[in-house]
Design a protein around this motif. Sequence first.
Motif, PDB file in Angstrom:
ATOM      1  N   VAL A   1     -37.393  -6.499  28.775  1.00 33.77           N
ATOM      2  CA  VAL A   1     -37.179  -7.526  27.756  1.00 33.77           C
ATOM      3  C   VAL A   1     -36.315  -6.927  26.656  1.00 33.77           C
ATOM      4  O   VAL A   1     -36.634  -5.869  26.124  1.00 33.77           O
ATOM      5  N   SER A   2     -35.225  -7.620  26.338  1.00 33.26           N
ATOM      6  CA  SER A   2     -34.293  -7.159  25.313  1.00 33.26           C
ATOM      7  C   SER A   2     -34.194  -8.178  24.194  1.00 33.26           C
ATOM      8  O   SER A   2     -34.359  -9.376  24.409  1.00 33.26           O
ATOM      9  N   ARG A   3     -33.897  -7.663  23.008  1.00 34.24           N
ATOM     10  CA  ARG A   3     -33.753  -8.529  21.847  1.00 34.24           C
ATOM     11  C   ARG A   3     -32.680  -7.963  20.924  1.00 34.24           C
ATOM     12  O   ARG A   3     -32.679  -6.777  20.628  1.00 34.24           O
ATOM     13  N   ASP A   4     -31.763  -8.827  20.509  1.00 27.42           N
ATOM     14  CA  ASP A   4     -30.726  -8.458  19.545  1.00 27.42           C
ATOM     15  C   ASP A   4     -31.254  -8.720  18.149  1.00 27.42           C
ATOM     16  O   ASP A   4     -31.944  -9.722  17.924  1.00 27.42           O
ATOM     17  N   GLY A   5     -30.909  -7.846  17.238  1.00 30.34           N
ATOM     18  CA  GLY A   5     -31.360  -8.055  15.871  1.00 30.34           C
ATOM     19  C   GLY A   5     -30.478  -7.353  14.880  1.00 30.34           C
ATOM     20  O   GLY A   5     -29.440  -6.783  15.225  1.00 30.34           O
ATOM     21  N   ARG A   6     -30.918  -7.432  13.648  1.00 28.35           N
ATOM     22  CA  ARG A   6     -30.230  -6.706  12.583  1.00 28.35           C
ATOM     23  C   ARG A   6     -31.273  -6.125  11.647  1.00 28.35           C
ATOM     24  O   ARG A   6     -32.358  -6.684  11.473  1.00 28.35           O
ATOM     25  N   ALA A   7     -30.929  -5.013  11.089  1.00 29.89           N
ATOM     26  CA  ALA A   7     -31.797  -4.347  10.122  1.00 29.89           C
ATOM     27  C   ALA A   7     -31.003  -4.160   8.838  1.00 29.89           C
ATOM     28  O   ALA A   7     -29.818  -3.832   8.870  1.00 29.89           O
ATOM     29  N   LEU A   8     -31.669  -4.388   7.720  1.00 30.88           N
ATOM     30  CA  LEU A   8     -31.077  -4.101   6.418  1.00 30.88           C
ATOM     31  C   LEU A   8     -31.760  -2.861   5.876  1.00 30.88           C
ATOM     32  O   LEU A   8     -32.975  -2.842   5.676  1.00 30.88           O
ATOM     33  N   VAL A   9     -30.975  -1.815   5.680  1.00 33.81           N
ATOM     34  CA  VAL A   9     -31.485  -0.541   5.205  1.00 33.81           C
ATOM     35  C   VAL A   9     -30.929  -0.312   3.800  1.00 33.81           C
ATOM     36  O   VAL A   9     -29.721  -0.388   3.591  1.00 33.81           O
ATOM     37  N   THR A  10     -31.817  -0.041   2.858  1.00 33.98           N
ATOM     38  CA  THR A  10     -31.409   0.201   1.478  1.00 33.98           C
ATOM     39  C   THR A  10     -31.572   1.675   1.171  1.00 33.98           C
ATOM     40  O   THR A  10     -32.633   2.246   1.417  1.00 33.98           O
ATOM     41  N   LEU A  11     -30.480   2.275   0.642  1.00 35.48           N
ATOM     42  CA  LEU A  11     -30.528   3.696   0.342  1.00 35.48           C
ATOM     43  C   LEU A  11     -29.505   4.052  -0.720  1.00 35.48           C
ATOM     44  O   LEU A  11     -28.568   3.309  -0.981  1.00 35.48           O
ATOM     45  N   HIS A  12     -29.729   5.188  -1.349  1.00 33.19           N
ATOM     46  CA  HIS A  12     -28.822   5.704  -2.374  1.00 33.19           C
ATOM     47  C   HIS A  12     -27.903   6.726  -1.721  1.00 33.19           C
ATOM     48  O   HIS A  12     -28.362   7.724  -1.187  1.00 33.19           O
ATOM     49  N   GLU A  13     -26.613   6.459  -1.775  1.00 33.14           N
ATOM     50  CA  GLU A  13     -25.625   7.381  -1.223  1.00 33.14           C
ATOM     51  C   GLU A  13     -24.417   7.395  -2.144  1.00 33.14           C
ATOM     52  O   GLU A  13     -24.273   6.532  -3.010  1.00 33.14           O
ATOM     53  N   GLY A  14     -23.517   8.333  -1.907  1.00 35.48           N
ATOM     54  CA  GLY A  14     -22.382   8.505  -2.794  1.00 35.48           C
ATOM     55  C   GLY A  14     -21.186   7.634  -2.500  1.00 35.48           C
ATOM     56  O   GLY A  14     -20.354   7.403  -3.372  1.00 35.48           O
ATOM     57  N   SER A  15     -21.054   7.135  -1.270  1.00 32.63           N
ATOM     58  CA  SER A  15     -19.891   6.328  -0.918  1.00 32.63           C
ATOM     59  C   SER A  15     -20.248   5.366   0.202  1.00 32.63           C
ATOM     60  O   SER A  15     -21.300   5.482   0.830  1.00 32.63           O
ATOM     61  N   ASP A  16     -19.337   4.434   0.469  1.00 30.36           N
ATOM     62  CA  ASP A  16     -19.539   3.492   1.572  1.00 30.36           C
ATOM     63  C   ASP A  16     -19.734   4.230   2.891  1.00 30.36           C
ATOM     64  O   ASP A  16     -20.612   3.906   3.683  1.00 30.36           O
ATOM     65  N   THR A  17     -18.893   5.225   3.110  1.00 36.40           N
ATOM     66  CA  THR A  17     -18.944   5.973   4.369  1.00 36.40           C
ATOM     67  C   THR A  17     -20.256   6.715   4.526  1.00 36.40           C
ATOM     68  O   THR A  17     -20.888   6.650   5.585  1.00 36.40           O
ATOM     69  N   THR A  18     -20.678   7.435   3.495  1.00 37.07           N
ATOM     70  CA  THR A  18     -21.939   8.175   3.615  1.00 37.07           C
ATOM     71  C   THR A  18     -23.121   7.217   3.710  1.00 37.07           C
ATOM     72  O   THR A  18     -24.101   7.515   4.392  1.00 37.07           O
ATOM     73  N   ALA A  19     -23.037   6.053   3.076  1.00 33.66           N
ATOM     74  CA  ALA A  19     -24.115   5.062   3.183  1.00 33.66           C
ATOM     75  C   ALA A  19     -24.227   4.560   4.617  1.00 33.66           C
ATOM     76  O   ALA A  19     -25.333   4.484   5.172  1.00 33.66           O
ATOM     77  N   ARG A  20     -23.096   4.230   5.236  1.00 30.76           N
ATOM     78  CA  ARG A  20     -23.131   3.775   6.640  1.00 30.76           C
ATOM     79  C   ARG A  20     -23.648   4.885   7.550  1.00 30.76           C
ATOM     80  O   ARG A  20     -24.487   4.649   8.421  1.00 30.76           O
ATOM     81  N   ASP A  21     -23.160   6.103   7.352  1.00 33.11           N
ATOM     82  CA  ASP A  21     -23.582   7.228   8.192  1.00 33.11           C
ATOM     83  C   ASP A  21     -25.077   7.512   8.045  1.00 33.11           C
ATOM     84  O   ASP A  21     -25.768   7.752   9.038  1.00 33.11           O
ATOM     85  N   GLU A  22     -25.569   7.503   6.811  1.00 35.78           N
ATOM     86  CA  GLU A  22     -26.992   7.784   6.573  1.00 35.78           C
ATOM     87  C   GLU A  22     -27.873   6.674   7.126  1.00 35.78           C
ATOM     88  O   GLU A  22     -28.932   6.937   7.702  1.00 35.78           O
ATOM     89  N   ALA A  23     -27.448   5.421   6.967  1.00 32.31           N
ATOM     90  CA  ALA A  23     -28.232   4.301   7.518  1.00 32.31           C
ATOM     91  C   ALA A  23     -28.299   4.401   9.039  1.00 32.31           C
ATOM     92  O   ALA A  23     -29.362   4.219   9.635  1.00 32.31           O
ATOM     93  N   ARG A  24     -27.171   4.708   9.672  1.00 33.50           N
ATOM     94  CA  ARG A  24     -27.150   4.864  11.136  1.00 33.50           C
ATOM     95  C   ARG A  24     -28.079   6.008  11.543  1.00 33.50           C
ATOM     96  O   ARG A  24     -28.887   5.864  12.463  1.00 33.50           O
TER      97      ARG A  24
END
Length: 116
Positions: free
Chosen positions: A5-28
């Motif tokens: 059984v598979s399910r597609d979804g989305r997660a919203l992760v909130t975190l403090h990071e220094g830039s857009d790139t580091t925020a995406r990398d840390e959330a991943r």
Amino acid sequence: MEFAVSRDGRALVTLHEGSDTTARDEARATFVDALEALEADGPIVEWEITHVEIHELPTAPFEPYTVELAFVATVVVEADSADRAVNAGATTIDEALAAADVGTISYTSAPTASAG
């Protein structure tokens, strides 16, 4: 009978990071760690992160980023029909992600089942 059984979804992760790139990398990285732990413990047998983007930028210094991750999670369940497998699999995915505390989860499609 065994069903995947598979399910597609989305997660919203909130975190403090220094830039857009580091925020995406840390959330991943945070989400990958959680899914790998769920896979090691058994409920999730397969997963994929399909997209990562900034959902909400900080509006002031020291405010957090909110990052959206699109994902697919798969579990294997025993059931006597595809309908029962979908219900059991969706519940298993919900409970596993809730226990992993990976952020706010929502689903973008209905669960699907395939006989294994």
